[in-house]
Design a protein around this motif. Sequence first.
Motif, PDB file in Angstrom:
ATOM      1  N   SER A  47       0.812  -1.193   0.000  1.00 44.87           N
ATOM      2  CA  SER A  47       0.000   0.000   0.000  1.00 44.87           C
ATOM      3  C   SER A  47       0.847   1.245   0.000  1.00 44.87           C
ATOM      4  N   ARG A  75      -5.789  -6.790  -4.298  1.00 41.21           N
ATOM      5  CA  ARG A  75      -6.055  -5.354  -4.324  1.00 41.21           C
ATOM      6  C   ARG A  75      -7.286  -5.112  -5.189  1.00 41.21           C
ATOM      7  N   TYR A  83      -9.202   0.970   2.516  1.00 42.69           N
ATOM      8  CA  TYR A  83      -8.290   1.976   1.967  1.00 42.69           C
ATOM      9  C   TYR A  83      -8.683   3.372   2.425  1.00 42.69           C
ATOM     10  N   SER A  87      -6.268   6.115   4.124  1.00 40.66           N
ATOM     11  CA  SER A  87      -5.962   7.414   3.532  1.00 40.66           C
ATOM     12  C   SER A  87      -6.571   8.585   4.303  1.00 40.66           C
ATOM     13  N   LEU A 295      -9.131   7.049  -2.660  1.00 43.53           N
ATOM     14  CA  LEU A 295      -8.763   5.737  -3.185  1.00 43.53           C
ATOM     15  C   LEU A 295      -7.663   5.769  -4.236  1.00 43.53           C
ATOM     16  N   PHE A 298      -4.121   4.109  -4.000  1.00 44.19           N
ATOM     17  CA  PHE A 298      -4.079   2.652  -3.963  1.00 44.19           C
ATOM     18  C   PHE A 298      -4.317   2.020  -5.333  1.00 44.19           C
TER      19      PHE A 298
END
Length: 368
Positions: A47, A75, A83, A87, A295, A298
């Motif tokens: 990540s 993923r 995620y 974040s 997002l 990622f």
Amino acid sequence: MNMKKIGLPLIVALMLMVAAACGSSNGNGSGASETASPSAPESSSASPSPSASPSESASSEPKEIVTIKFSEVIRSIFYAPHYVAMSRGFFEEEGLNVDMNTAQGSDKGAAALIAGTADISLVGPETAIYIYNQKGDKTLKIFHQLTMKDGSFLLSREPTDAFDWKDLSGKTVLGWRPGSAPQMVMNSTLIQKGITDAEVVTNIASPALAGAFTSGQGDYIQLFEPVASTLVQEGKAYYAASLGEAFGDFPETSYVATSDYIAENPEIIQSFVNAVAKGTQWLQTASDDEIAEALAPFFEGTSKELIIQSVTRYQDQGTWPAKPELAAEAFETLQSVLIENGVLKAEEKISDMSAVVDMSFVEKIGGA
């Protein structure tokens, strides 16, 4: 189909070395073979760092940050709440730093837990059942149910205005490995629809599925987002159906840890559950721009439009439950699917789900 059940002890033994290599706590990734290309974002390496490190507390006693070794199965935007929690700093708010790698398989994620190279894994809950029935020294427990639908979509090579499952009769579908949740959901869906002569290919590794299809293999392919939407956008495939909608509620992906780790670290598990719950809740009210921004790190190379489209598809089919609980009915559905697919014997069915499930942390989300 029995390959999964019969071979799991050997798989776990062999995977200890693999997990040790994939699960290093330095955050350098889950394997050299992983890429971050837009055509296969689910196989990207470890990540990205959260968008901002936790700010120092104004208090004279800043909250101690604990690093968690975490393994995700693949993923995919299917796991968007996780995620988002990274974040948007929700893990840091709970005092956690998540060192994440991508295992490329629930069997590998389970092996990492057994080997101690991961503290928490996001895997198919069936792995906890398999490990329990081996009667080994360690058992796994499911403590948070992230998804309640299958996350894969069926794409066709040729456009279709009105897909019917009967269209798969006599056709070849590129699917997932034997014993994996998406493969079992596909098989059970075909049984439900009365399709007996479709050939489902299960020997292609997940990172290579899209490439195999675009090179000419198969009439249909089963993919997760955002890879599915990427192929559609490129004109290399056409949307046919959602496996999640076709099959219905199914506890596909869960957060799992060893029973020992949970018993020794209840505060960490609670903090982890709280953070992911914040991510799920945030997705319900955030704007498209905010979601794409959260997002994007990622899914490098995936456009804002495809990220939003992928999230919308998962939201529309009810993928992320407001209460991330693995209830008795869902656990029964899970075991029925395992038995139907030949990876669990009827006599191995677990009657007391508390042997592999602990929802006490879900009950206390947010300090409730």
